[in-house]
Design a protein around this motif. Structure first.
Motif, mmCIF file in Angstrom:
data_model
loop_
_atom_site.group_PDB
_atom_site.id
_atom_site.type_symbol
_atom_site.label_atom_id
_atom_site.label_comp_id
_atom_site.label_asym_id
_atom_site.label_seq_id
_atom_site.Cartn_x
_atom_site.Cartn_y
_atom_site.Cartn_z
ATOM 1 N N ARG A 1 0.806 -1.222 0.000
ATOM 2 C CA ARG A 1 0.000 0.000 0.000
ATOM 3 C C ARG A 1 0.838 1.270 0.000
ATOM 4 N NH1 ARG A 1 -4.952 -1.972 -1.528
ATOM 5 N NH2 ARG A 1 -5.736 -3.532 -0.069
ATOM 6 N N PHE A 2 2.052 1.207 -0.533
ATOM 7 C CA PHE A 2 2.903 2.394 -0.604
ATOM 8 C C PHE A 2 3.038 2.924 -2.030
ATOM 9 C CE2 PHE A 2 3.768 1.983 3.765
ATOM 10 C CZ PHE A 2 4.485 3.093 4.191
ATOM 11 N N GLY A 3 2.114 2.553 -2.915
ATOM 12 C CA GLY A 3 2.065 3.149 -4.240
ATOM 13 C C GLY A 3 2.789 2.401 -5.331
ATOM 14 N N TYR B 1 15.703 6.398 -5.454
ATOM 15 C CA TYR B 1 14.248 6.192 -5.510
ATOM 16 C C TYR B 1 13.587 6.317 -4.133
ATOM 17 C CZ TYR B 1 15.616 4.305 -10.043
ATOM 18 O OH TYR B 1 16.165 4.135 -11.301
ATOM 19 N N ALA B 2 14.237 7.045 -3.217
ATOM 20 C CA ALA B 2 13.743 7.124 -1.831
ATOM 21 C C ALA B 2 12.365 7.759 -1.734
ATOM 22 C CB ALA B 2 14.743 7.893 -0.965
ATOM 23 N N THR B 3 12.078 8.746 -2.585
ATOM 24 C CA THR B 3 10.792 9.451 -2.488
ATOM 25 C C THR B 3 9.782 8.994 -3.546
ATOM 26 O OG1 THR B 3 11.587 11.269 -3.890
ATOM 27 C CG2 THR B 3 11.925 11.478 -1.505
ATOM 28 N N ALA B 4 10.110 7.948 -4.288
ATOM 29 C CA ALA B 4 9.210 7.482 -5.349
ATOM 30 C C ALA B 4 7.997 6.751 -4.792
ATOM 31 C CB ALA B 4 9.969 6.578 -6.313
ATOM 32 N N PHE B 5 8.107 6.234 -3.572
ATOM 33 C CA PHE B 5 7.020 5.478 -2.960
ATOM 34 C C PHE B 5 6.696 6.089 -1.600
ATOM 35 C CE2 PHE B 5 9.502 2.757 -5.706
ATOM 36 C CZ PHE B 5 8.547 2.112 -6.473
ATOM 37 N N GLY B 6 5.412 6.230 -1.310
ATOM 38 C CA GLY B 6 5.025 6.912 -0.088
ATOM 39 C C GLY B 6 4.992 8.420 -0.307
ATOM 40 N N ILE C 1 9.058 9.672 5.340
ATOM 41 C CA ILE C 1 7.991 9.198 4.454
ATOM 42 C C ILE C 1 6.740 8.861 5.279
ATOM 43 C CG2 ILE C 1 7.297 7.359 2.866
ATOM 44 C CD1 ILE C 1 9.317 9.248 1.625
ATOM 45 N N TYR C 2 5.573 9.222 4.725
ATOM 46 C CA TYR C 2 4.283 8.882 5.308
ATOM 47 C C TYR C 2 3.682 7.693 4.565
ATOM 48 C CZ TYR C 2 3.935 13.484 7.680
ATOM 49 O OH TYR C 2 4.135 14.596 8.462
ATOM 50 N N ASN C 3 2.809 6.960 5.277
ATOM 51 C CA ASN C 3 2.053 5.880 4.663
ATOM 52 C C ASN C 3 0.967 6.494 3.772
ATOM 53 O OD1 ASN C 3 0.034 3.866 4.167
ATOM 54 N ND2 ASN C 3 0.814 2.687 5.885
ATOM 55 N N PRO C 4 1.045 6.342 2.446
ATOM 56 C CA PRO C 4 0.090 7.014 1.556
ATOM 57 C C PRO C 4 -1.334 6.492 1.682
ATOM 58 C CG PRO C 4 1.484 5.517 0.308
ATOM 59 C CD PRO C 4 2.046 5.557 1.695
ATOM 60 N N TRP C 5 -1.491 5.188 1.870
ATOM 61 C CA TRP C 5 -2.822 4.612 1.995
ATOM 62 C C TRP C 5 -3.558 5.235 3.182
ATOM 63 C CZ3 TRP C 5 -6.012 1.307 -0.617
ATOM 64 C CH2 TRP C 5 -7.089 0.769 0.091
ATOM 65 N N SER C 6 -2.866 5.347 4.292
ATOM 66 C CA SER C 6 -3.489 5.862 5.503
ATOM 67 C C SER C 6 -3.773 7.350 5.409
ATOM 68 C CB SER C 6 -2.585 5.564 6.710
ATOM 69 O OG SER C 6 -2.402 4.174 6.857
ATOM 70 N N VAL C 7 -2.850 8.102 4.816
ATOM 71 C CA VAL C 7 -3.075 9.540 4.651
ATOM 72 C C VAL C 7 -4.304 9.793 3.788
ATOM 73 C CG1 VAL C 7 -2.141 11.671 3.668
ATOM 74 C CG2 VAL C 7 -0.663 10.188 5.041
ATOM 75 N N LEU C 8 -4.415 9.108 2.654
ATOM 76 C CA LEU C 8 -5.560 9.294 1.764
ATOM 77 C C LEU C 8 -6.853 8.803 2.418
ATOM 78 C CD1 LEU C 8 -4.034 8.289 -1.696
ATOM 79 C CD2 LEU C 8 -4.545 10.595 -0.861
ATOM 80 N N SER C 9 -6.771 7.722 3.186
ATOM 81 C CA SER C 9 -7.956 7.223 3.894
ATOM 82 C C SER C 9 -8.442 8.244 4.910
ATOM 83 C CB SER C 9 -7.637 5.894 4.587
ATOM 84 O OG SER C 9 -7.306 4.890 3.652
ATOM 85 N N PHE C 10 -7.501 8.864 5.614
ATOM 86 C CA PHE C 10 -7.875 9.924 6.554
ATOM 87 C C PHE C 10 -8.519 11.101 5.837
ATOM 88 C CE2 PHE C 10 -6.228 14.143 7.761
ATOM 89 C CZ PHE C 10 -7.093 14.407 8.817
ATOM 90 N N LEU C 11 -7.925 11.529 4.731
ATOM 91 C CA LEU C 11 -8.438 12.695 4.017
ATOM 92 C C LEU C 11 -9.852 12.454 3.489
ATOM 93 C CD1 LEU C 11 -5.212 13.803 2.128
ATOM 94 C CD2 LEU C 11 -6.425 15.088 3.899
ATOM 95 N N LYS C 12 -10.141 11.237 3.113
ATOM 96 C CA LYS C 12 -11.490 10.928 2.628
ATOM 97 C C LYS C 12 -12.497 10.930 3.772
ATOM 98 C CE LYS C 12 -13.816 8.044 -0.766
ATOM 99 N NZ LYS C 12 -13.677 6.940 -1.742
ATOM 100 N N ARG C 13 -12.022 10.703 5.005
ATOM 101 C CA ARG C 13 -12.904 10.647 6.182
ATOM 102 C C ARG C 13 -12.453 11.677 7.223
ATOM 103 N NH1 ARG C 13 -10.955 5.647 4.762
ATOM 104 N NH2 ARG C 13 -12.441 4.045 4.104
ATOM 105 N N ARG C 14 -12.031 12.835 6.772
ATOM 106 C CA ARG C 14 -11.335 13.786 7.649
ATOM 107 C C ARG C 14 -12.201 14.369 8.757
ATOM 108 N NH1 ARG C 14 -11.560 15.525 2.490
ATOM 109 N NH2 ARG C 14 -12.641 17.459 1.962
ATOM 110 N N ASP C 15 -13.498 14.119 8.716
ATOM 111 C CA ASP C 15 -14.355 14.568 9.810
ATOM 112 C C ASP C 15 -14.430 13.528 10.930
ATOM 113 O OD1 ASP C 15 -15.622 12.790 8.097
ATOM 114 O OD2 ASP C 15 -17.634 13.549 8.577
ATOM 115 N N GLN C 16 -13.711 12.404 10.749
ATOM 116 C CA GLN C 16 -13.722 11.330 11.742
ATOM 117 C C GLN C 16 -12.370 11.256 12.438
ATOM 118 O OE1 GLN C 16 -14.928 7.648 9.908
ATOM 119 N NE2 GLN C 16 -16.528 8.631 8.678
#
Length: 453
Positions: A47-49, A248-253, A289-304
């Motif tokens: 789940r890191f892209g 390639y350190a910033t290519a994923f996440g 680096i941040y976990n991209p799956w979790s960041v996007l999941s939070f943003l989609k539910r950012r009121d929670q």
């Protein structure tokens, strides 16, 4: 326009044409073109892209009847220079993902591989009408599409397809293989590991090794490098870029700057500190680096409230199995990690799956490469890499805590667990001691207890 966040959508074209928020990783294209490596393996946690990046590469390089530069307009690669634009839609591409090769036995895995190859050949059935194809090759091609190919022919499927593509297009293909190690993880868990290793070694080596005439470049992704398991035996044109490497350190996440931009666009930059605590903490080649799956999941539910979105996804069964088998929570080192402390361990970038249970020290490397630990610093001692390891963030810490609770429940059972909690509240030392004794006898691992001669 308010940003739209797509969760679980990994096709680059769909993301761009649906105007979903896309964190620009297009300079990976430039890095690959500039890299003299022939075959590149880029292991990263799930789940890191990885899949989205390979989809982007596919759409950039693949020959097609319709031009698709509109997908890349406004991205960093758009301004990288004409020498990179010249590679756009220039090569035939062989693209495969092994993510669904999760079968309970070897025969089912082999049949699923045969189906995967059948779909790949059907996708390129225009080659049957090529002037360069010979009668015997056409018959084999038809057998591949109809899933009649024997094991030997199946092993050569990718190499044969690369040869036909080169002959037809006059240009060598690019090979993109996603999640190459998924069938090996499953084979390890289900007991058909040796059969899987033997087949996939031949399957991959046929197209990647000694195939310069029919291969321009190959990119493989997965979680681990399993070279010690002989998958890549003799493959001397392979370069591996793990999360310990700067390349390639910033290519994923997601980087710090990328996350700040996403939160600002969503109008919740004030929650940056929470997001950092939950999803930050990874170190790829020294980069934060941040976990991209979790960041996007939070943003989609950012009121929670923030949660462990990564832990809710599939793909960590082997991690659970190994930790629960080894007595999760009893080891002093795991206790130290859960207290927020660091431990120093030898790191093996090449993890031999078959040795995971017999060589307990490999578990730390496996946890690191899988995203369950992070490196805070590292040093070289002779030929050995020693790394300071820690739990990356609150999300991963919550995963460990849930595993610990599962381990307790497995060892005690529901009734005994309730009796133990009641005894603790009542101060009943005798009942506590009895339940703890039973728990340790049934759950403790050899590696968690002292051994005496």
């Amino acid at each position: 326009m308010a940003p739209k966040f797509g969760i679980g959508i990994s096709d680059f074209r769909e993301i761009r044409e649906s105007r979903l928020t896309y964190v620009d990783k297009s300079l990976l294209i430039r890095e690959l073109i500039d890299d003299p490596s022939k075959v590149l393996l880029m292991p990263r946690p799930r789940r890191f892209g990885k899949t989205t990046n390979l989809s982007m590469l596919h759409h950039f390089f693949a020959k097609a009847e319709q031009p698709n530069w509109h997908l890349f307009e406004g991205l960093a690669i758009d301004g990288a220079g004409p020498e990179y634009r010249a590679h756009h839609q220039r090569h035939p591409v062989i693209a495969l993902t092994f993510k669904d090769l999760k079968k309970d036995d070897w025969e089912a895995c082999l049949q699923s591989t045969r189906l995967l190859v059948s779909r790949l050949y059907t996708e390129h059935d225009y080659l049957l009408g090529s002037k360069g194809i010979r009668p015997g090759e056409a018959a084999n091609f038809q057998a591949m599409m109809e899933r009649r190919a024997g094991d030997d022919l199946l092993s050569d499927a990718l190499r044969d397809l690369s040869m036909l593509m080169t002959r037809h297009h006059g240009v060598r293909p690019i090979v993109l293989l996603d999640e190459y190690d998924v069938p090996l993880h499953m084979a390890y868990q289900k007991g058909y590991y040796d059969q899987a290793v033997t087949f996939f070694r031949n399957f991959l080596s046929a197209v990647l090794k000694d195939n310069d005439a029919h291969l321009h470049k190959a990119v493989l992704t997965g979680i681990l490098r399993v070279a010690k398991d002989s998958i890549f035996t003799g493959l001397n044109n392979l370069d591996v870029y793990t999360l310990l490497d700067k390349e390639y350190a910033t290519a994923f996440g997601f980087t710090q700057k990328e996350v700040e931009g996403l939160l600002a666009a969503a109008g919740c930059l004030d929650r940056l500190a929470e997001v950092e605590a939950w999803y930050n903490g990874y170190r790829f080649g020294g980069e934060v680096i941040y976990n991209p799956w979790s960041v996007l999941s939070f943003l989609k539910r950012r009121d929670q409230p923030l949660g462990a979105y990564w832990g809710e996804t599939s793909g960590n069964d082997l991690i659970r199995e190994l930790l629960l088998e080894e007595g999760m929570g009893l080891g002093e080192e795991m206790e130290a990690l859960l207290r927020g402390e660091e431990i120093e361990k030898t790191i093996e970038p090449q993890v031999a799956l078959r040795d995971l249970r017999s060589v307990p020290s490999l578990l730390w490397s496996f946890l690191l490469m899988s995203g369950y630990l992070k490196v805070t610093s590292q040093r070289r001692v002779d030929e050995t890499t020693l790394a300071r390891l820690a739990i990356p963030n609150l999300e991963v810490k919550s995963i460990y805590k849930n595993l610990f609770l599962r381990w307790v429940e497995q060892g005690l059972g529901d009734k005994s667990r309730q009796d133990l909690l009641r005894a603790l509240l009542l101060g009943d030392a005798e009942t506590c001691a009895r339940h703890m004794h039973d728990w340790l006898i049934s759950s403790a691992s050899f590696w968690d207890t002292a051994s005496y001669q």
